[in-house]
Design a protein around this motif. Sequence first.
Motif, short mmCIF file in Angstrom:
data_model
loop_
_atom_site.label_atom_id
_atom_site.label_comp_id
_atom_site.label_asym_id
_atom_site.label_seq_id
_atom_site.Cartn_x
_atom_site.Cartn_y
_atom_site.Cartn_z
N ILE A 162 0.87 -1.28 0.04
CA ILE A 162 -0.04 -0.13 -0.06
C ILE A 162 0.56 1.31 0.00
CG2 ILE A 162 -0.35 0.00 2.49
CD1 ILE A 162 -2.95 0.83 0.01
N ARG A 163 2.21 1.07 0.37
CA ARG A 163 2.90 2.18 0.55
C ARG A 163 3.78 2.67 -0.70
NH1 ARG A 163 5.96 2.46 6.40
NH2 ARG A 163 7.31 3.97 4.97
N SER A 164 3.68 3.81 -1.18
CA SER A 164 4.02 3.95 -2.32
C SER A 164 5.70 4.10 -2.60
CB SER A 164 3.73 5.27 -3.19
OG SER A 164 3.53 6.33 -1.97
N ASP A 165 6.49 3.90 -1.29
CA ASP A 165 7.75 4.09 -1.20
C ASP A 165 8.56 2.88 -1.21
OD1 ASP A 165 6.59 3.66 1.40
OD2 ASP A 165 8.14 4.63 2.50
N ILE A 166 7.73 1.74 -1.29
CA ILE A 166 8.57 0.53 -0.97
C ILE A 166 9.10 0.04 -2.52
CG2 ILE A 166 8.00 -1.82 -0.79
CD1 ILE A 166 6.59 -1.08 1.73
N SER A 167 10.18 -0.43 -2.44
CA SER A 167 10.72 -1.10 -3.82
C SER A 167 10.09 -2.36 -4.03
CB SER A 167 12.29 -1.10 -3.76
OG SER A 167 12.65 -2.07 -4.54
N LEU A 168 9.86 -2.84 -5.41
CA LEU A 168 9.39 -4.03 -5.59
C LEU A 168 10.64 -4.95 -6.34
CD1 LEU A 168 6.68 -2.82 -4.92
CD2 LEU A 168 5.64 -3.88 -6.84
N ASP A 169 11.61 -4.74 -5.88
CA ASP A 169 12.86 -5.52 -6.49
C ASP A 169 12.73 -7.04 -6.02
OD1 ASP A 169 13.77 -3.34 -7.61
OD2 ASP A 169 15.47 -2.91 -6.26
#
Length: 420
Positions: free
Chosen positions: A343-350
């Motif tokens: 939900i957080r836009s600051d999390i990397s999806l690497d």
Amino acid sequence: MMKNSKRCLSMLYVALSMGCGTVSAKNVEVLHWWTSGGEAEAAQVLKQTLEEQGYQWQDFAIAGGGGETAMTVLKTRAVSGNPPEAAQIKGPDIQEWGRLGFLVSLDDVSQQHRWDELIPEVIANSMKYQSHYVAVPLNIHRVNWLWANTTLLRDVGITQPPTTLQQFFQVAERIKQAGHIPLAHGGQPWQDVTLFEVIALDVLGPEMYRQAFVDNRMDVLSGEHMVEVFTQFKRMHDYIDPNYRGRDWNVATAMVIQGKAAMQLMGDWAKGEFIAAGKKPGIDYLCVPALGTTNEFSYNVDSFAFFEMSRDIDTQAQKALANTIFEPEFQKKFNRTKGSIPIRSDISLDSFDSCAKASKQAFMEAERLGGLVPSMSQGMSTTTYVQSAIFEVVSDFFNNPDGDPEQAAQALAKAVNAAL
Ligand code: GAL
């Protein structure tokens, strides 16, 4: 939000029971409906993270995809004055519970951890009642996905999964001719409506979809485009197996996992089942945007709301749960298991798989281009009253061999109107 008399009583109760040493100060009873393989593993991540901080998770799991049964049980408990500390409540229902005065304000934790800056605005708004946060969101699920078994498609000579309705019917016909089940489907109203929703999104487009399912416009609900939605929806019936009635969604997903059916149209909680079965995207299965909806994103956000309790120590535990849910490491672990994106836009999806990366990309594009819509089938676009009215009409139509698309569109408008 707690009333004074209630507070005094609760303090007295705490004092008395502390004297007797009986209070379990850190107990949180959590109502949810995550009981399938993938869902239960995701719930376990939350339970474990909370318990690592010394809290005790009391599981209140009510089986039933989509959460209808869970909501009925919750109402009974709340009305009898005995709600759990936390419950999975979604969409406009959050406002409804807020309006009735049941929920705890989360303003302090939300300000401390900058929820407003980190949660997409459209979602943040739906977590608030009268501008105060009363629920914490966990994730973003995309509803408009098609899942396919790579081996089965290859066996019948299909190299690409269908991306439009027209292609779907051609591919499904070939799979059927080859003696396989083209579409795994569970005949429960909410699943019928999930299927209906993705077709509606394609046929109506995002603007008309909103007019129908967010604004409840009678002319659109009964109009010629809606008749077309029902017509295409009905054609799907030719490609599901006769034993679909009552089947749970995860049993339908298992049919695709095991190669007993080729495809399923379902939100990405289905990916949680593929993950739990040890399957890999791009190798064992494919995720592609549902038929004709590449530029759209029908969102479904899971969230927890917290009930006002009579003891202050409960509030502490509730806030610990809210903080845990928003914590970055938890966000990654939970969403990698659940099939959703953080939900957080600051999390990397690497560290996420290709389907999750595609989902995030699609969310951002849809947000930019106007293709982001709240999922009607998952209770994000309207109240449970209107939603139940839609469920009844759509599901009756799908299960009635003589169902007429024009009459169904008329009935849909009437039913919605009566439920408003
Ligand atoms: C939805 C919920 C998802 C998923 C699904 C099937 O309502 O938001 O998290 O679990 O039901 O149970």
